[in-house]
Write a protein that holds these residues in place. Sequence first.
Motif, PDB file in Angstrom:
ATOM      1  N   CYS A  94      -9.652 -20.935 -85.921  1.00 19.09           N
ATOM      2  CA  CYS A  94     -11.220 -20.769 -86.122  1.00 19.09           C
ATOM      3  C   CYS A  94     -11.512 -19.202 -85.897  1.00 19.09           C
ATOM      4  N   TYR A 167      -6.213 -24.813 -79.297  1.00 17.51           N
ATOM      5  CA  TYR A 167      -6.139 -24.643 -80.763  1.00 17.51           C
ATOM      6  C   TYR A 167      -7.491 -25.256 -81.130  1.00 17.51           C
ATOM      7  N   LEU A 169      -9.326 -24.948 -84.210  1.00 22.29           N
ATOM      8  CA  LEU A 169      -9.097 -25.230 -85.597  1.00 22.29           C
ATOM      9  C   LEU A 169      -8.396 -26.718 -85.908  1.00 22.29           C
ATOM     10  N   THR A 170      -7.483 -26.912 -85.149  1.00 24.20           N
ATOM     11  CA  THR A 170      -6.630 -28.151 -85.437  1.00 24.20           C
ATOM     12  C   THR A 170      -6.924 -29.290 -84.618  1.00 24.20           C
TER      13      THR A 170
HETATM   14  C1  LIG Z   1       2.728 -22.335 -90.294  1.00 25.02           C
HETATM   15  C2  LIG Z   1       1.489 -23.049 -89.676  1.00 25.02           C
HETATM   16  N1  LIG Z   1       1.842 -23.802 -88.634  1.00 25.02           N
HETATM   17  C3  LIG Z   1       0.661 -24.436 -88.087  1.00 25.02           C
HETATM   18  C4  LIG Z   1      -0.554 -24.386 -88.806  1.00 25.02           C
HETATM   19  C5  LIG Z   1      -1.642 -25.396 -88.236  1.00 25.02           C
HETATM   20  N2  LIG Z   1      -2.541 -24.238 -87.483  1.00 25.02           N
HETATM   21  C6  LIG Z   1      -3.677 -23.837 -88.075  1.00 25.02           C
HETATM   22  S1  LIG Z   1      -4.632 -23.027 -87.006  1.00 25.02           S
HETATM   23  C7  LIG Z   1      -3.549 -23.246 -85.353  1.00 25.02           C
HETATM   24  C8  LIG Z   1      -3.983 -23.052 -84.361  1.00 25.02           C
HETATM   25  C9  LIG Z   1      -5.156 -22.197 -84.151  1.00 25.02           C
HETATM   26  O1  LIG Z   1      -5.261 -21.709 -82.767  1.00 25.02           O
HETATM   27  P1  LIG Z   1      -5.968 -20.516 -82.325  1.00 25.02           P
HETATM   28  O2  LIG Z   1      -4.991 -19.210 -82.947  1.00 25.02           O
HETATM   29  O3  LIG Z   1      -6.037 -20.518 -80.770  1.00 25.02           O
HETATM   30  O4  LIG Z   1      -7.384 -20.192 -83.108  1.00 25.02           O
HETATM   31  P2  LIG Z   1      -8.642 -21.057 -82.675  1.00 25.02           P
HETATM   32  O5  LIG Z   1      -8.462 -21.899 -83.860  1.00 25.02           O
HETATM   33  O6  LIG Z   1      -8.482 -21.457 -81.102  1.00 25.02           O
HETATM   34  O7  LIG Z   1      -9.690 -19.846 -82.726  1.00 25.02           O
HETATM   35  C10 LIG Z   1      -2.616 -24.182 -86.153  1.00 25.02           C
HETATM   36  C11 LIG Z   1      -1.518 -24.779 -85.402  1.00 25.02           C
HETATM   37  C12 LIG Z   1      -0.622 -23.526 -89.839  1.00 25.02           C
HETATM   38  N3  LIG Z   1      -1.966 -23.399 -90.512  1.00 25.02           N
HETATM   39  N4  LIG Z   1       0.146 -22.890 -90.178  1.00 25.02           N
END
Ligand SMILES: Cc1ncc(C[n+]2csc(CCOP(=O)(O)OP(=O)(O)O)c2C)c(N)n1
Length: 343
Positions: A94, A167, A169-170
């Motif tokens: 996100c 996390y 976004l997921t």
């Molecule tokens: C290589 C890869 N692994 C996993 C994902 C799935 N994925 C997308 S965003 C994310 C985690 C995001 O968490 P964060 O960096 O804390 O961002 P937030 O959404 O909390 O701001 C994951 C595991 C991906 N897109 N690409």
Amino acid sequence: MLPAPSLSPKELVNDDVYIMSETNMTTTSSVATGVPPAIDEPPREKLTKKAITADHPTWCPGCGDFAVLAAFYKVLEKRQLDHEKIVTLAGIGCSSRFPYFVNGHGAHYIHGRAVPLASGISLARPDLHVFLFGGDGDGFSIGGNHLDHGARKNINLTYFIMDNFVYGLTKKQTSPTSPIGFKSKTDPSGAIDQPVNPMKKLIAGGATFIARTHAAQVNHMIQMIERAFDHQGFSVIECLSECVEFFPDVFDPANPKKGGSFEVIQEKKWDNTPEDELRHDVTDELAAYKLASLPFPGVFGVFYETDRPTKNALEKKWIETTREKTGGASDLELLQKTFDRMK
Ligand SMILES: Cc1ncc(C[n+]2csc(CCOP(=O)(O)OP(=O)(O)O)c2C)c(N)n1
Ligand code: SF4
Ligand SMILES: [Mg+2]
């Protein structure tokens, strides 16, 4: 052969690559004459929030990341950076959607790989202002190793990590900063692993500017971004930025509006007063480490700052020395020599 693009006379003079194409050799080329063409710079327009704003952010209403974006706009406006020199980069998450919302050069890149991308851009184009944004998962989990290497190399850039302990976004998995006991889709009975301490990781990694802030403290965020921006080297800010959807209220203990207390680090003023003895020396690595050991929500401000040559400066020097050694040969001539040696 592709048809030659239709360009204005000004573009023709400015675009060396186009001028060098076989269909367009011209004696006005800077390549041909070695003299850069004289170009009248139009007067610069003031950099306004309107000019920097791109798409409407798609974050959930109340997400802490909105305040980060607002603080960033304020810094760009305040500093009146050349618009075409602003680069915002991010991984995936996100928080990593950030570059979509800034009208400037930018990329929403591969998850966890924004540091290497930003490093390349910073090294190749030292004239650009490289700002990197991302989340705790992007920065400390999948990108954790890249973070360490960017830090030890002291690449000149500003990295803002929006830490929401999840996390987002997921849709709610345990992140490397999630506290023990946090219930998520990956830890339905509560997280059991020791979380990463971002300040300690960054100190150990070799980052040369390390700060911590909170998305509910816009003025403090602005101050930290400005300090990080003014620092030559790998400057990182961890910002507690609430995910209202998947980990609400977690940062209230550091939010005075929610009954918490926002304790700011008192930095040494070097004024020879007894009070100064108690203030924090930002150049003291061990003192920074001690501050980082305080229990949550800890303290906010600059933990550590030191002067160390950037890779940008070291690489520039190395290139210049090599150019001297090779008698100022062009890249093409050096490449040709290498090929000749391989024959
Ligand atoms: C290589 C890869 N692994 C996993 C994902 C799935 N994925 C997308 S965003 C994310 C985690 C995001 O968490 P964060 O960096 O804390 O961002 P937030 O959404 O909390 O701001 C994951 C595991 C991906 N897109 N690409
Ligand atoms: S899921 Fe969380 S981090 Fe993502 S936009 Fe919504 S509130 Fe923000
Ligand atoms: Mg996150």
